[in-house]
Write an enzyme that holds these catalytic residues in place. Structure first.
Site, short mmCIF file in Angstrom:
data_model
loop_
_atom_site.label_atom_id
_atom_site.label_comp_id
_atom_site.label_asym_id
_atom_site.label_seq_id
_atom_site.Cartn_x
_atom_site.Cartn_y
_atom_site.Cartn_z
CG PHE A 1 -2.11 -0.93 1.06
CD1 PHE A 1 -3.10 -0.66 0.13
CD2 PHE A 1 -2.23 -2.07 1.83
CE1 PHE A 1 -4.18 -1.51 -0.04
CE2 PHE A 1 -3.31 -2.93 1.68
CZ PHE A 1 -4.30 -2.65 0.74
CE1 TYR B 1 -4.48 -8.32 10.28
CE2 TYR B 1 -6.16 -6.86 11.17
CZ TYR B 1 -4.95 -7.04 10.53
OH TYR B 1 -4.20 -5.94 10.17
#
Ligand code: NAD
Length: 396
Positions: free
Chosen positions: A52, A234
C-alpha cells in the site's frame, strides 16, 4: 545472472529487478489512465517500497505530480544476490519519476529510529521546505524502541482462547486445520509497541517540532478489519489490539494538527496479498475465496486500485464517508454483505480437493510471485539480468 524464485514458506528469498520494474510501470500506467487528482504536492511516505505504501507513493507522484520522499527498509543487492523487492521497486519508481520531471528521493533505514526521522526532517528542510501529506504504511514484525534500545517482536495470536480454523498452504493448495495458542505474557503489549500508533505519533511530533508541516497538512495510516472468520486471529487478536491503538492515535494526532488546520485519518483497506499479509495464518485462504468472489462480481482491486480510489474519491474527492469510528472505509467493496455471505459459504465448503475451483488459489499464488517480480507478463525470465541495480538518490 539468471534469477529464479526461491521460496521458503511465505517468503521468497530472491526477487527480479525487471519484474519489479514492470510492476511499478504497470501501477504508474493505471494511475495515469485514471486522470489527475487535485491532491497533495509534497508527500512523505513511510513504508514506501511495497504494498500500500508503494501504491500511495505512485498515486501521489503520477496522480498529483507530487514531490515524494520515501522511507523503507530493504536490502540492496550484492554480487549474485538480488536485492529485496522494495529496493528494486524504489529504483524503478525513482527512475520513472525523474523521467517525468518529478522530485523523488528515498531513505533506506529503520523508520522506527530517531536517526532516520532526523535524516528525513533534514531532507525536507533542504529540498521541500514543508510537506502536506504523510502516509504511514509500515508493516514490520519487530521494532527497536528508539528511546530505550529495547527490541520488541509482534505476534499474530488470538486473545483469550485457542483459535482453530482452516488455513491453506498456497504453494500446495492443501487445506488443513490450524490451531493457534492465545497470547501470553507480554505478547499483546509487544505487538502494540511494534504495530500500534506510537511510532506514527513520534513521526508527526518530530515533523511538527521541526516546523516542516504545511498548513492544512494531512496524515493517513492504514488499518484492516476483515470478516468474522479471521476475527479471532486478526481484529480481536494481538494485531487487532495494535490496530485499535493506531486508530486511537489518529484522534490524538488530529488534535495536535488542529493549529495547522490539519487532520489525521486511518483508512481501512482491503485484504490483499502483500509480504505482510501472507505471513498471517488463515488470511491466505480467506483472500483466495475473496478474490474469486470479488473477481466474479467485477469489483476486485489490487493495492494501486485501492489507493487511487482512496485519493480520488475520499481523501481529495470531497467525500471521506467516515464510519461511526471516524475511519475512512476503502474496504467497502470487500465488506459488502453479498460478498461476505458468499465468502462464508465458500469457506464452509473449502477443501484441498475443491479449493482450486471454488477459490482463486492461482490468483493468490500469482500475486505472491508478482510481489517479488516473478510471473509478471512480458518479462523474459530466461534472460541474464544485472542484479546490481541502485536507487538513484541513494549512495550505498
Ligand atoms: P508491506 O509489507 O508490503 O510493506 C511494508 C513497508 O514497510 C515496506 O516498504 C517496508 O520496507 C517498510 N518497512 C518495514 N519495516 C520498516 C522499518 N523498520 N523501517 C522502514 N520501513 C520499514 O505491507 P502492506 O501490506 O502494504 O502493509 C502496509 C500497511 O497496510 C500496514 O499497516 C498493514 O497492516 C496495512 N494493511 C494491509 C492489508 C493487507 O491485506 N495487506 C490490508 C489492510 C491494511
Amino acid at each position: 545472472m539468471i534469477i529464479e524464485p526461491r521460496t521458503r514458506g511465505f517468503i521468497c528469498l530472491t526477487s527480479h529487478p525487471i519484474g519489479c520494474a514492470q510492476n511499478v510501470k504497470n501501477q504508474i500506467e493505471y494511475v495515469t489512465s485514471k486522470g489527475k487528482i487535485d491532491g497533495a504536492k509534497k508527500v512523505l511516505v513511510i513504508g514506501s517500497s511495497t504494498g500500500f505504501g508503494l501504491a500511495s507513493r505512485i498515486t501521489s507522484a503520477f496522480g498529483s505530480d507530487a514531490a515524494t520522499i520515501g522511507v523503507f527498509f530493504d536490502k540492496p543487492a550484492s554480487p549474485n544476490r538480488p536485492a529485496s523487492p522494495g529496493f528494486y521497486n524504489t529504483a524503478a519508481f525513482e527512475q520513472e519519476a525523474h523521467k517525468a520531471g518529478l522530485y523523488a528521493k528515498s531513505i533506506n533505514g529503520d523508520a522506527f529510529s530517531n536517526e532516520i526521522k532526523e535524516q528525513v526532517v533534514n531532507l525536507i528542510k533542504e529540498d521541500l521546505g514543508q510537506i502536506d501529506l504523510i502516509i504511514y504504511s509500515l508493516a514490520s514484525p519487530v521494532r527497536t524502541h528508539p528511546n530505550t534500545g529495547e527490541r520488541f517482536k509482534s505476534v499474530l495470536k488470538p486473545i483469550g482462547e485457542v483459535f482453530t480454523n482452516k488455513t491453506v498452504d498456497f504453494h500446495t493448495g492443501e487445506v488443513s486445520e490450524i490451531s493457534i495458542n492465545p497470547a501470553e505474557g507480554d505478547d499483546i503489549e509487544n505487538t502494540v509497541t511494534v504495530m500500534g500508533g506510537e511510532d506514527w505519533k513520534m513521526w508527526m511530533d518530530a515533523l511538527k517540532e521541526a516546523n516542516v508541516l504545511a498548513d492544512g497538512v494531512q496524515t493517513v495510516a492504514y488499518s484492516y478489519i476483515g470478516p468474522e472468520v479471521t476475527k479471532p486471529v486478526y481484529r480481536n487478536g494481538t494485531i487487532g489490539a495494535a490496530k485499535d491503538d493506531l486508530e486511537a492515535k489518529a484522534f490524538i494526532i488530529a488534535n495536535d494538527l488542529k493549529a495547522l488546520n490539519g487532520n489525521a485519518y486511518v483508512s481501512v483497506n482491503k485484504a490483499l496479498v502483500t509480504q505482510a499479509s501472507s505471513a498471517i495464518p488463515v488470511i491466505p485462504l480467506y483472500i483466495s475465496l475473496l478474490y474469486k468472489t470479488m473477481k466474479e462480481e467485477g469489483v476486485h482491486e489490487g493495492c494501486i486500485e485501492q489507493i487511487q480510489r482512496l485519493y480520488s474519491q475520499r481523501l481529495f474527492g470531497g467525500d471521506l464517508s467516515l464510519d461511526s469510528k471516524g475511519r475512512i472505509r476503502i474496504d467497502d467493496l470487500e465488506m459488502r454483505e453479498d460478498i461476505q455471505t458468499k465468502v462464508v459459504q465458500l469457506w464452509e465448503s473449502a477443501t484441498t480437493e475443491n479449493l482450486a475451483s471454488i477459490g482463486d488459489l492461482e490468483g493468490y499464488s500469482t500475486d505472491f510471485y508478482n510481489l517479488f517480480g516473478f510471473k509478471v507478463p512480458g518479462v523474459d525470465y530466461d534472460q541474464e539480468v544485472d542484479e546490481m541495480v541502485s536507487v538513484p538518490s541513494i549512495q550505498e
